[in-house]
Structure formats: C-alpha cells, structure tokens
Design a protein around this motif. Sequence first.
Motif, PDB file in Angstrom:
ATOM      1  N   PRO A 106      72.895   3.636 107.466  1.00 37.31           N
ATOM      2  CA  PRO A 106      71.412   4.440 107.326  1.00 37.31           C
ATOM      3  C   PRO A 106      70.394   4.387 107.991  1.00 37.31           C
ATOM      4  O   PRO A 106      69.439   5.019 108.422  1.00 37.31           O
ATOM      5  CB  PRO A 106      70.971   3.721 105.779  1.00 37.31           C
ATOM      6  CG  PRO A 106      72.431   2.938 105.351  1.00 37.31           C
ATOM      7  CD  PRO A 106      73.324   2.667 106.486  1.00 37.31           C
ATOM      8  N   ALA A 107      70.295   3.209 109.198  1.00 39.00           N
ATOM      9  CA  ALA A 107      69.209   2.968 110.099  1.00 39.00           C
ATOM     10  C   ALA A 107      69.488   4.257 111.134  1.00 39.00           C
ATOM     11  O   ALA A 107      68.558   4.482 111.824  1.00 39.00           O
ATOM     12  CB  ALA A 107      69.495   1.554 110.786  1.00 39.00           C
ATOM     13  N   GLU A 108      70.714   4.606 111.313  1.00 42.89           N
ATOM     14  CA  GLU A 108      70.930   5.834 112.190  1.00 42.89           C
ATOM     15  C   GLU A 108      71.855   6.767 111.501  1.00 42.89           C
ATOM     16  O   GLU A 108      72.947   6.981 111.954  1.00 42.89           O
ATOM     17  CB  GLU A 108      71.742   5.176 113.562  1.00 42.89           C
ATOM     18  CG  GLU A 108      70.717   4.112 114.286  1.00 42.89           C
ATOM     19  CD  GLU A 108      71.333   3.759 115.787  1.00 42.89           C
ATOM     20  OE1 GLU A 108      71.972   4.513 116.308  1.00 42.89           O
ATOM     21  OE2 GLU A 108      70.822   2.680 115.960  1.00 42.89           O
ATOM     22  N   PRO A 109      71.386   7.391 110.795  1.00 44.88           N
ATOM     23  CA  PRO A 109      72.069   8.546 110.113  1.00 44.88           C
ATOM     24  C   PRO A 109      72.772   9.597 110.698  1.00 44.88           C
ATOM     25  O   PRO A 109      73.788  10.068 110.515  1.00 44.88           O
ATOM     26  CB  PRO A 109      71.190   9.207 108.920  1.00 44.88           C
ATOM     27  CG  PRO A 109      69.642   8.872 109.602  1.00 44.88           C
ATOM     28  CD  PRO A 109      69.850   7.989 110.188  1.00 44.88           C
ATOM     29  N   GLY A 110      72.472   9.989 111.951  1.00 43.30           N
ATOM     30  CA  GLY A 110      72.971  11.005 112.655  1.00 43.30           C
ATOM     31  C   GLY A 110      74.082  10.517 113.951  1.00 43.30           C
ATOM     32  O   GLY A 110      74.575  11.181 114.470  1.00 43.30           O
ATOM     33  N   ARG A 111      74.388   9.098 113.608  1.00 42.41           N
ATOM     34  CA  ARG A 111      75.266   8.496 114.683  1.00 42.41           C
ATOM     35  C   ARG A 111      76.576   7.997 113.708  1.00 42.41           C
ATOM     36  O   ARG A 111      76.470   6.906 113.221  1.00 42.41           O
ATOM     37  CB  ARG A 111      74.633   7.418 115.225  1.00 42.41           C
ATOM     38  CG  ARG A 111      75.530   6.379 115.958  1.00 42.41           C
ATOM     39  CD  ARG A 111      74.739   5.224 116.673  1.00 42.41           C
ATOM     40  NE  ARG A 111      75.446   4.681 117.614  1.00 42.41           N
ATOM     41  CZ  ARG A 111      74.819   4.153 118.719  1.00 42.41           C
ATOM     42  NH1 ARG A 111      73.705   3.914 118.690  1.00 42.41           N
ATOM     43  NH2 ARG A 111      75.503   3.513 119.577  1.00 42.41           N
ATOM     44  N   PRO A 112      77.749   8.722 113.841  1.00 44.30           N
ATOM     45  CA  PRO A 112      78.842   8.311 113.156  1.00 44.30           C
ATOM     46  C   PRO A 112      79.554   6.846 113.698  1.00 44.30           C
ATOM     47  O   PRO A 112      79.254   6.805 114.817  1.00 44.30           O
ATOM     48  CB  PRO A 112      79.876   9.637 113.363  1.00 44.30           C
ATOM     49  CG  PRO A 112      79.114  10.505 113.945  1.00 44.30           C
ATOM     50  CD  PRO A 112      77.658  10.098 114.701  1.00 44.30           C
ATOM     51  N   LEU A 113      79.938   6.004 112.707  1.00 43.11           N
ATOM     52  CA  LEU A 113      80.321   4.830 113.056  1.00 43.11           C
ATOM     53  C   LEU A 113      81.754   4.807 113.481  1.00 43.11           C
ATOM     54  O   LEU A 113      82.678   5.557 112.815  1.00 43.11           O
ATOM     55  CB  LEU A 113      80.199   3.895 111.812  1.00 43.11           C
ATOM     56  CG  LEU A 113      78.786   3.389 111.693  1.00 43.11           C
ATOM     57  CD1 LEU A 113      78.595   2.480 110.454  1.00 43.11           C
ATOM     58  CD2 LEU A 113      78.166   2.718 113.024  1.00 43.11           C
ATOM     59  N   SER A 114      82.227   4.314 114.479  1.00 40.57           N
ATOM     60  CA  SER A 114      83.585   4.127 114.777  1.00 40.57           C
ATOM     61  C   SER A 114      84.103   2.968 114.198  1.00 40.57           C
ATOM     62  O   SER A 114      83.315   1.751 114.022  1.00 40.57           O
ATOM     63  CB  SER A 114      83.513   4.038 116.389  1.00 40.57           C
ATOM     64  OG  SER A 114      83.087   3.054 117.099  1.00 40.57           O
TER      65      SER A 114
END
Length: 129
Positions: free
Chosen positions: A35-43
């Motif tokens: 949620p802190a970086e919603p535009g960054r998909p997590l690997s």
Amino acid sequence: WGTGELLQYDVSDPFHPLLTASVRLGGVTARTPHPAEPGRPLSGAPQMVEISRDGRRVYLTNSLYGAWDDQFYPDGIEPWIVKLDADPETGGMTVDHRFFPHGAEFRGLRVHQTHLAGGDASSDSYCYR
C-alpha cells in the motif's frame, strides 16, 4: 505462492476454524503491491512468517530458497520485508504502511527470515525453557 495471500484463522475450535483475515502481497501472477507504493508490483510472495510473542506483529519476507526463488521468479526477486499489525483477540490483520524496507536497502541480498530482538519471535521460542 501463486496469489501471495496470507490467511488468518481463529482455531479456538479446531474442528470449526474461522477465517478472520487475509492479506495479499506479491505473488507469481498477481504481484500485488504494498500500500505504501501502489504503483509498484511486488516480486516474490510472502514466504517466511514471524509472529511476535504477543501476537500483535507479523513480519513477512519474500525469499524461501535461492534455487526455488529462481524457478518461480526467473526475472528475479527484489527483496522486501512487510509488517502486519494483528489483533490476537478479535482477529484481523492490516499492512503497516510505514514499514516497507525493500530493494537497494538490502545491497543485493535476498531476505529470508526475521528474528526479533530479545527472543520476541515465534521461531525464537526454542531458546527459552
């Protein structure tokens, strides 16, 4: 691994477990962001889970074993640790928006397991009698 979903159950009656919460982060297909970086998909996905002894903090890391990580994530894994705030009395988990060490903070190393200071983690229980 596929969905990156962590489930919480109330097992006070082991014959009738009750789902009390779920959190999605990362995953093979979904790559759900923090949620802190919603535009960054997590690997990667939650692999190792550490629970504080009071049951109020849950820490997730995204590397299990290097050989397996490479098989499931051939494009690589950016390391991360996530903290969930949990309510041991009523159930429920939420992602702590302020706690999200990831990427370059780990200087190219993968993150496997969290050990809390003073033996305050579920895996540290064997140290005490």
